[in-house]
Design a protein around this motif. Structure first.
Motif, PDB file in Angstrom:
ATOM      1  N   LEU A 179     -38.787   4.494 -93.328  1.00  0.00           N
ATOM      2  CA  LEU A 179     -38.426   3.325 -94.131  1.00  0.00           C
ATOM      3  C   LEU A 179     -39.162   2.063 -93.686  1.00  0.00           C
ATOM      4  CD1 LEU A 179     -34.582   3.764 -94.550  1.00  0.00           C
ATOM      5  CD2 LEU A 179     -36.454   4.685 -95.901  1.00  0.00           C
ATOM      6  N   ASP A 180     -39.377   1.175 -94.653  1.00  0.00           N
ATOM      7  CA  ASP A 180     -39.972  -0.122 -94.336  1.00  0.00           C
ATOM      8  C   ASP A 180     -38.903  -1.005 -93.696  1.00  0.00           C
ATOM      9  OD1 ASP A 180     -38.836  -2.064 -96.660  1.00  0.00           O
ATOM     10  OD2 ASP A 180     -39.092   0.001 -97.343  1.00  0.00           O
ATOM     11  N   PRO A 181     -39.317  -2.097 -93.059  1.00  0.00           N
ATOM     12  CA  PRO A 181     -38.348  -2.939 -92.339  1.00  0.00           C
ATOM     13  C   PRO A 181     -37.194  -3.414 -93.213  1.00  0.00           C
ATOM     14  CG  PRO A 181     -40.577  -3.594 -91.803  1.00  0.00           C
ATOM     15  CD  PRO A 181     -40.693  -2.570 -92.883  1.00  0.00           C
ATOM     16  N   ILE A 182     -37.469  -3.702 -94.484  1.00  0.00           N
ATOM     17  CA  ILE A 182     -36.396  -4.220 -95.344  1.00  0.00           C
ATOM     18  C   ILE A 182     -35.328  -3.162 -95.591  1.00  0.00           C
ATOM     19  CG2 ILE A 182     -35.846  -5.131 -97.628  1.00  0.00           C
ATOM     20  CD1 ILE A 182     -38.605  -6.455 -97.606  1.00  0.00           C
ATOM     21  N   SER A 183     -35.770  -1.946 -95.957  1.00  0.00           N
ATOM     22  CA  SER A 183     -34.781  -0.879 -96.185  1.00  0.00           C
ATOM     23  C   SER A 183     -34.092  -0.520 -94.878  1.00  0.00           C
ATOM     24  CB  SER A 183     -35.423   0.382 -96.755  1.00  0.00           C
ATOM     25  OG  SER A 183     -36.468   0.075 -97.590  1.00  0.00           O
ATOM     26  N   THR A 184     -34.864  -0.521 -93.781  1.00  0.00           N
ATOM     27  CA  THR A 184     -34.243  -0.220 -92.493  1.00  0.00           C
ATOM     28  C   THR A 184     -33.125  -1.215 -92.218  1.00  0.00           C
ATOM     29  OG1 THR A 184     -36.354   0.584 -91.683  1.00  0.00           O
ATOM     30  CG2 THR A 184     -34.681   0.108 -90.041  1.00  0.00           C
ATOM     31  N   GLY A 185     -33.404  -2.479 -92.470  1.00  0.00           N
ATOM     32  CA  GLY A 185     -32.382  -3.502 -92.291  1.00  0.00           C
ATOM     33  C   GLY A 185     -31.157  -3.207 -93.132  1.00  0.00           C
ATOM     34  N   LYS A 186     -31.404  -2.803 -94.378  1.00  0.00           N
ATOM     35  CA  LYS A 186     -30.274  -2.511 -95.266  1.00  0.00           C
ATOM     36  C   LYS A 186     -29.466  -1.327 -94.762  1.00  0.00           C
ATOM     37  CE  LYS A 186     -31.989  -4.476 -99.538  1.00  0.00           C
ATOM     38  NZ  LYS A 186     -32.731  -4.186-100.769  1.00  0.00           N
ATOM     39  N   ILE A 187     -30.187  -0.298 -94.268  1.00  0.00           N
ATOM     40  CA  ILE A 187     -29.485   0.876 -93.754  1.00  0.00           C
ATOM     41  C   ILE A 187     -28.651   0.489 -92.533  1.00  0.00           C
ATOM     42  CG2 ILE A 187     -29.790   3.145 -92.706  1.00  0.00           C
ATOM     43  CD1 ILE A 187     -30.314   3.030 -95.727  1.00  0.00           C
ATOM     44  N   GLU A 188     -29.214  -0.371 -91.708  1.00  0.00           N
ATOM     45  CA  GLU A 188     -28.450  -0.792 -90.522  1.00  0.00           C
ATOM     46  C   GLU A 188     -27.206  -1.575 -90.927  1.00  0.00           C
ATOM     47  OE1 GLU A 188     -31.057  -2.656 -87.707  1.00  0.00           O
ATOM     48  OE2 GLU A 188     -32.305  -0.866 -87.500  1.00  0.00           O
ATOM     49  N   GLU A 189     -27.355  -2.441 -91.945  1.00  0.00           N
ATOM     50  CA  GLU A 189     -26.173  -3.138 -92.469  1.00  0.00           C
ATOM     51  C   GLU A 189     -25.144  -2.131 -92.966  1.00  0.00           C
ATOM     52  OE1 GLU A 189     -27.111  -5.983 -95.533  1.00  0.00           O
ATOM     53  OE2 GLU A 189     -28.717  -6.793 -94.253  1.00  0.00           O
ATOM     54  N   LEU A 190     -25.672  -1.131 -93.665  1.00  0.00           N
ATOM     55  CA  LEU A 190     -24.797  -0.080 -94.195  1.00  0.00           C
ATOM     56  C   LEU A 190     -24.021   0.585 -93.062  1.00  0.00           C
ATOM     57  CD1 LEU A 190     -23.922   2.021 -96.408  1.00  0.00           C
ATOM     58  CD2 LEU A 190     -25.917   3.330 -95.699  1.00  0.00           C
ATOM     59  N   PHE A 192     -23.173  -0.651 -90.223  1.00  0.00           N
ATOM     60  CA  PHE A 192     -22.094  -1.561 -89.807  1.00  0.00           C
ATOM     61  C   PHE A 192     -20.908  -1.465 -90.745  1.00  0.00           C
ATOM     62  CE2 PHE A 192     -25.249  -4.017 -87.278  1.00  0.00           C
ATOM     63  CZ  PHE A 192     -24.540  -3.997 -86.096  1.00  0.00           C
ATOM     64  N   GLU A 193     -21.237  -1.459 -92.041  1.00  0.00           N
ATOM     65  CA  GLU A 193     -20.199  -1.394 -93.067  1.00  0.00           C
ATOM     66  C   GLU A 193     -19.414  -0.087 -92.948  1.00  0.00           C
ATOM     67  OE1 GLU A 193     -17.982  -3.064 -95.651  1.00  0.00           O
ATOM     68  OE2 GLU A 193     -19.723  -4.081 -94.764  1.00  0.00           O
ATOM     69  N   LEU A 194     -20.175   1.010 -92.804  1.00  0.00           N
ATOM     70  CA  LEU A 194     -19.558   2.333 -92.839  1.00  0.00           C
ATOM     71  C   LEU A 194     -18.684   2.626 -91.634  1.00  0.00           C
ATOM     72  CD1 LEU A 194     -22.518   4.523 -94.128  1.00  0.00           C
ATOM     73  CD2 LEU A 194     -20.476   3.840 -95.383  1.00  0.00           C
ATOM     74  N   LYS A 195     -19.031   2.042 -90.514  1.00  0.00           N
ATOM     75  CA  LYS A 195     -18.280   2.435 -89.323  1.00  0.00           C
ATOM     76  C   LYS A 195     -16.844   1.917 -89.359  1.00  0.00           C
ATOM     77  CE  LYS A 195     -19.289  -1.058 -85.835  1.00  0.00           C
ATOM     78  NZ  LYS A 195     -19.941  -1.312 -84.561  1.00  0.00           N
ATOM     79  N   LYS A 196     -16.568   1.016 -90.322  1.00  0.00           N
ATOM     80  CA  LYS A 196     -15.176   0.600 -90.499  1.00  0.00           C
ATOM     81  C   LYS A 196     -14.313   1.794 -90.881  1.00  0.00           C
ATOM     82  CE  LYS A 196     -16.390  -4.051 -91.953  1.00  0.00           C
ATOM     83  NZ  LYS A 196     -16.824  -4.779 -93.144  1.00  0.00           N
ATOM     84  N   THR A 197     -14.908   2.720 -91.609  1.00  0.00           N
ATOM     85  CA  THR A 197     -14.117   3.867 -92.059  1.00  0.00           C
ATOM     86  C   THR A 197     -14.580   5.198 -91.485  1.00  0.00           C
ATOM     87  OG1 THR A 197     -15.463   3.651 -94.036  1.00  0.00           O
ATOM     88  CG2 THR A 197     -13.148   3.030 -94.224  1.00  0.00           C
ATOM     89  N   PHE A 198     -15.826   5.274 -91.055  1.00  0.00           N
ATOM     90  CA  PHE A 198     -16.343   6.571 -90.607  1.00  0.00           C
ATOM     91  C   PHE A 198     -16.610   6.615 -89.107  1.00  0.00           C
ATOM     92  CE2 PHE A 198     -18.453   6.131 -94.881  1.00  0.00           C
ATOM     93  CZ  PHE A 198     -17.648   7.030 -95.534  1.00  0.00           C
ATOM     94  N   THR A 199     -16.849   7.846 -88.648  1.00  0.00           N
ATOM     95  CA  THR A 199     -17.414   8.051 -87.326  1.00  0.00           C
ATOM     96  C   THR A 199     -18.881   8.343 -87.542  1.00  0.00           C
ATOM     97  OG1 THR A 199     -15.356   9.119 -86.744  1.00  0.00           O
ATOM     98  CG2 THR A 199     -17.204   9.430 -85.235  1.00  0.00           C
ATOM     99  N   ILE A 200     -19.748   7.636 -86.881  1.00  0.00           N
ATOM    100  CA  ILE A 200     -21.175   7.817 -87.149  1.00  0.00           C
ATOM    101  C   ILE A 200     -21.915   8.243 -85.886  1.00  0.00           C
ATOM    102  CG2 ILE A 200     -23.299   6.667 -87.890  1.00  0.00           C
ATOM    103  CD1 ILE A 200     -21.555   4.840 -89.608  1.00  0.00           C
ATOM    104  N   ILE A 201     -22.699   9.306 -86.030  1.00  0.00           N
ATOM    105  CA  ILE A 201     -23.573   9.744 -84.950  1.00  0.00           C
ATOM    106  C   ILE A 201     -24.988   9.608 -85.482  1.00  0.00           C
ATOM    107  CG2 ILE A 201     -23.931  11.506 -83.186  1.00  0.00           C
ATOM    108  CD1 ILE A 201     -20.964  11.001 -83.682  1.00  0.00           C
ATOM    109  N   ILE A 202     -25.835   8.889 -84.778  1.00  0.00           N
ATOM    110  CA  ILE A 202     -27.167   8.665 -85.296  1.00  0.00           C
ATOM    111  C   ILE A 202     -28.221   8.998 -84.241  1.00  0.00           C
ATOM    112  CG2 ILE A 202     -26.944   6.195 -84.716  1.00  0.00           C
ATOM    113  CD1 ILE A 202     -28.847   5.595 -87.004  1.00  0.00           C
TER     114      ILE A 202
END
Ligand SMILES: Nc1ncnc2c1ncn2[C@@H]1O[C@H](COP(=O)(O)OP(=O)(O)OP(=O)(O)O)[C@@H](O)[C@H]1O
Ligand SMILES: [Mg+2]
Lengths: 252, 297
Positions: A179-190, A192-202
């Protein structure tokens, strides 16, 4: 209080005779992001794939030890693997959209879960694609083949597809590598958003990214989990010399 | 050293070139002979009319119709059966298991059995065994199924073309990437759901290619239907599965060996041959085109 979601106990994994994971034990917590780092070939993907038992599909492999999710050993005989996988979303290291339309890629999982109402599916498609930061780019061509998307778009589509079934746990194997930096940024925001409800392993090779998005970090080296702890600690004052050398880029 | 290598290389290229030339020349020669031989007999009327005057004049419509109907029934039997076998072999059977090995051995053997043997098998198995059994069960012993008909001929042909279907479908299934199956399974699909929704759709062109190849093979074969359902001449088109039928290949055979006037009907024979050739050629060409498109993806 943090809630224990996944626990591995002396987890070992073999491809035939080759030991790929050697007695790995650590915890992953709900509503937290755990990053797996380590040099290529150290077993990160293998570890990730043991969590939803995708490795079962490779002939000649063997698992030792236990993985407890919500306190249940997922390698128990009476565990329904299909149900287990419904709870766990996965974004693969190599993006793998179906040879279907963008729309059908997203509705595949929901349909398997028995959702067939057009309005509901439309809703899922839009929200999943929006979360994965790709909605604006594809909203006018949802009926086009997903294989016509660029590499980075395909990867975001796969993220959207994993989200479409509302999993409790999200496994991401280098979701931002193409991904380009902009999409990467969006995924990282995502994330943050998702971990409110999910468990994330990356899994990530990008140290800055691991430091930015994760709460906990596990450093793998040659099939062993060398060090595990709060991301801040791992990235500032690691206990092991190997960890420090890897993080500072002196080997790997 | 170098020169001798050059000479062998040149020689090989020469031989290959000559073989290619020879094959193409023979093909063109045959085609030209057939077209000349047809003497303008080949026309729309020829395709749409019944034979007339003891098959010395008129068209070949019933033979064309019979062949078409036969390959349709054949496909209805061979394609699902072949597809299921291919799915079993690629998705379920262990490569090294005895069942998988014996199925593969059977398929390979089936592919090289002379077609007349299929005809004899069809006669013995479908007509004498199944047919007689059916007559005894449903027909109070009266003769209905224990004789040649389009159903038995089509099923016999289905056996002959089964290996073609199995091999094409297997190849197509294998070309569906593992990553796509993984994606499906990771979303909580069962193995069967994955096969139905990802693997089979992905193998669609392969299934189509297999079907077309089977049809083109089946359309041209005569031996398997010789004893099992093909008729010398019928005034009516077949309307039931227990009717006999006329077929293109068999029509050519009888026109050239048993016609009331072999010499007079030569143009008809050539024209019929041309129809059959065009048919199989078109079918094979479309199979190749589909395959090329499949490979590109
Ligand atoms: N299907 C397989 N069969 C046999 N060995 C495998 C298989 N998949 C992975 N391995 C081996 O297991 C080890 C760990 O591989 P894995 O893919 O988990 O590494 P990784 O940490 O994800 O590496 P990367 O960062 O390059 O993705 C490697 O030595 C690899 O060669
Ligand atoms: Mg990996």
């Amino acid at each position: 209080m943090k809630e224990l979601k996944i626990e591995t106990r002396n987890l070992s994994f073999y491809y035939g005779n080759k030991l790929a994971l050697n007695s790995v034990s650590f915890n992953m917590y709900a509503n937290h992001v755990t990053a797996l780092i380590g040099p290529s070939g150290c077993g990160k993907s293998t570890f990730l794939r043991t969590l939803n038992r995708m490795n079962d599909l490779i002939p000649g492999t063997r698992v030792d030890g236990e993985i407890l999710i919500d306190g249940l050993n997922i390698y128990d005989k009476d565990i329904d693997v299909v149900n287990l996988r419904k709870k766990i979303g996965m974004v693969f290291q190599r993006s793998n959209p179906f040879a279907k339309s963008i729309y059908d890629n997203i509705t595949y999982g929901p349909k398997i879960n028995g959702i067939h109402k057009k309005e509901v599916l439309d809703e899922i498609v839009e929200s999943s694609l929006k979360k994965a930061a790709i909605w604006e780019e594809v909203k006018d061509r949802l009926d086009h083949s997903a294989l016509g998307l660029s590499g980075g778009q395909q990867q975001r589509l796969c993220i959207a597809r994993a989200l479409s079934v509302n999993p409790e746990i999200l496994l991401m194997d280098e979701p931002a590598s193409a991904l380009d930096p902009i999409s990467t940024g969006k995924i990282e925001e995502l994330i943050f958003e998702l971990k409110k409800t999910f468990t994330i392993i990356i899994v990530t090779h990008n140290m800055q990214q691991a430091a930015r998005v994760s709460d906990y970090t596990a450093f793998f080296y040659m099939g062993e989990m060398v060090e595990y702890g709060k991301t801040k600690k791992i990235f500032t004052t690691p206990d092991k010399k190997q960890t420090e050398e890897y993080i500072t880029g002196r080997f790997g | 050293m170098k020169t001798s290598k050059k000479i062998t290389g040149g020689l090989l290229i020469g031989i290959t070139g000559f073989s290619v030339f020879l094959i193409i020349a023979i093909l063109i020669f045959m085609l030209v002979m057939i077209i000349i031989g047809a003497k303008g007999e080949f026309s729309w009327k020829f395709i749409t009319q019944f034979p007339q005057n003891g098959m010395t004049q008129g068209g070949i419509f019933p033979a064309l119709f019979g062949t078409a109907l036969m390959v349709i029934i054949m496909s209805v039997a061979a394609v699902p059966f072949g597809t299921i076998t291919a799915i079993y072999l690629t998705e379920y059977a262990h490569e090294e298991s005895i069942i998988s090995k014996s199925i593969r051995f059977a398929v390979r053997t089936l592919a090289v059995v002379p077609s007349i043997i299929f005809g004899l098998f069809g006669l013995g198995f479908f007509i004498k065994f199944i047919g007689t059994g059916m007559d005894n069960m449903f027909n109070a012993g009266q003769l209905k199924w224990a004789q040649p008909n389009i159903l038995w001929a089509s099923l016999t042909m289905a056996l002959l073309t089964l290996p073609v279907v199995i091999v094409s479908v297997e190849e197509a299934i294998k070309s569906v990437p593992r990553e796509m199956r993984d994606a499906s399974l990771a979303l909580g699909a069962t193995k069967w759901q994955t096969i139905r929704k990802v693997v089979i759709p992905g193998a669609r062109s392969g299934i189509l290619t297999g079907t077309i190849l089977a049809i083109s093979r089946g359309a041209g074969e005569v031996a398997p239907i010789l004893f099992t359902g093909a008729a010398y001449y019928l005034a009516k088109l077949p309307t039931s599965l227990s009717d006999q039928f006329m077929s293109l290949g068999y029509h050519i055979y009888i026109m050239s060996t048993q016609s009331t006037n072999v010499d007079q009907t030569l143009p008809i024979q050539f024209a019929t041959t041309l129809v059959l050739l065009l048919l199989t050629f078109t079918l094979n060409l479309s199979a190749i085109l589909i395959r090329v498109r499949l490979r590109k993806k």
